[in-house]
Design a protein around this motif. Structure first.
Motif, PDB file in Angstrom:
ATOM      1  N   UNK A  32       0.848  -1.186   0.000  1.00  0.00           N
ATOM      2  CA  UNK A  32       0.000   0.000   0.000  1.00  0.00           C
ATOM      3  C   UNK A  32       0.881   1.231   0.000  1.00  0.00           C
ATOM      4  N   UNK A  33       0.514   2.202  -0.848  1.00  0.00           N
ATOM      5  CA  UNK A  33       1.253   3.458  -0.891  1.00  0.00           C
ATOM      6  C   UNK A  33       0.575   4.542  -0.066  1.00  0.00           C
ATOM      7  N   UNK A  34      -0.518   4.188   0.620  1.00  0.00           N
ATOM      8  CA  UNK A  34      -1.205   5.161   1.451  1.00  0.00           C
ATOM      9  C   UNK A  34      -2.595   4.702   1.784  1.00  0.00           C
ATOM     10  N   UNK A  35      -3.301   5.412   2.669  1.00  0.00           N
ATOM     11  CA  UNK A  35      -4.669   5.043   3.039  1.00  0.00           C
ATOM     12  C   UNK A  35      -5.586   5.029   1.817  1.00  0.00           C
ATOM     13  N   UNK A  36      -6.414   3.997   1.731  1.00  0.00           N
ATOM     14  CA  UNK A  36      -7.351   3.902   0.631  1.00  0.00           C
ATOM     15  C   UNK A  36      -6.758   3.402  -0.662  1.00  0.00           C
ATOM     16  N   UNK A  37      -5.522   2.928  -0.626  1.00  0.00           N
ATOM     17  CA  UNK A  37      -4.859   2.410  -1.820  1.00  0.00           C
ATOM     18  C   UNK A  37      -4.231   1.061  -1.485  1.00  0.00           C
ATOM     19  N   UNK A  38      -4.556   0.038  -2.258  1.00  0.00           N
ATOM     20  CA  UNK A  38      -3.940  -1.279  -2.099  1.00  0.00           C
ATOM     21  C   UNK A  38      -3.320  -1.672  -3.431  1.00  0.00           C
ATOM     22  N   UNK A  39      -2.037  -2.035  -3.401  1.00  0.00           N
ATOM     23  CA  UNK A  39      -1.285  -2.380  -4.603  1.00  0.00           C
ATOM     24  C   UNK A  39      -1.010  -3.872  -4.619  1.00  0.00           C
TER      25      UNK A  39
END
Length: 245
Positions: A32-39
């Protein structure tokens, strides 16, 4: 210069939960690169690489109301593998759905948030793609989509007919990008879209201008707070032109 397909962007009510589903489905790792983002990407993968088209899941509150115009086809190696994969995906929360496919050898499913995908019967052409056989885009004119994306990216065009078009990385690895003629038309913004990235050293503004000259348009979205460019292909499908890497 040219771009290449590096990932698909998928909106989600719960990006973390949906990310866990797709990571389990594909056997990939989660970041994850930040809240609300899943990679999501293969374990040990060095991004970007044509061996895989990664997935970014972005949290958004809007409900899914129509069939997605971009979906994934998953590869299998045998009839037994197809049956095992369908059963495993059901156990993870996927469901069987009917989108009017009729009697076909592949299985149409939806992930826990209703995003359509297919588990294909074994096909020789997908023997070396990895778990994702193809990223499929619904369209009304596969020939025009092949023309635009064939010039927009440095991928190789494999086949074009009135009903479908197929492309793959020029390196002959990773999934295919396929354009499939469908009777329905685009309605609203796409919850799943393509992300393309120029090569290192490219001028992002010049690349955006080149894509516009090929037929891309500006979708009228406020882009004042982002460092990438949102465009739309000739059929109005939004896509993101990321920064060079």
């Amino acid at each position: 210069m040219a771009t290449r397909l590096v990932q698909i962007n998928m909106k989600a009510h719960d990006d973390a939960a949906l990310g866990r589903f797709w990571a389990e489905a594909l056997g990939w790792g989660i970041d994850s690169e930040g809240p609300g983002v899943t990679n999501l990407e293969p374990v040990g993968f060095t991004y970007p690489d044509p061996a895989a088209v990664c997935i970014d899941l972005i949290a958004r509150p809007e409900p899914k109301t129509v069939k997605n115009r971009v979906h994934l086809d998953l590869a299998t190696t045998s009839t037994a593998h197809q049956e095992e994969l369908v059963a495993r995906l059901k156990g993870l929360g996927a469901t069987l759905i009917d989108v009017g496919q009729g009697d076909v050898p592949w299985t149409v499913m939806a992930d826990p948030e209703g995003n359509e995908f297919c588990v294909l019967e074994p096909r020789q052409v997908y023997r070396d793609t990895g778990p994702i056989a193809a990223v499929v885009v619904d369209c009304t004119d596969p020939r025009e989509m092949a023309r635009f994306w064939g010039e927009a990216m440095d991928w190789t065009l494999h086949e074009v007919t009135d009903d479908s078009a197929t492309m793959r990385s020029a390196k002959g690895v990773g999934p295919y990008l396929e354009f499939l003629r469908t009777p329905d038309t685009k309605s609203g913004w796409n919850r799943v879209h393509l992300d393309v990235r120029p090569y290192p050293g490219a001028d992002p503004a010049a690349e955006a201008a080149r894509l516009r000259s090929l037929g891309a348009t500006d979708p009228g979205i406020d882009q004042s707070t982002i460092h990438w460019t949102i465009l739309a292909d000739p059929e109005g499908n939004e896509f993101c032109l990321l920064t060079p890497a």
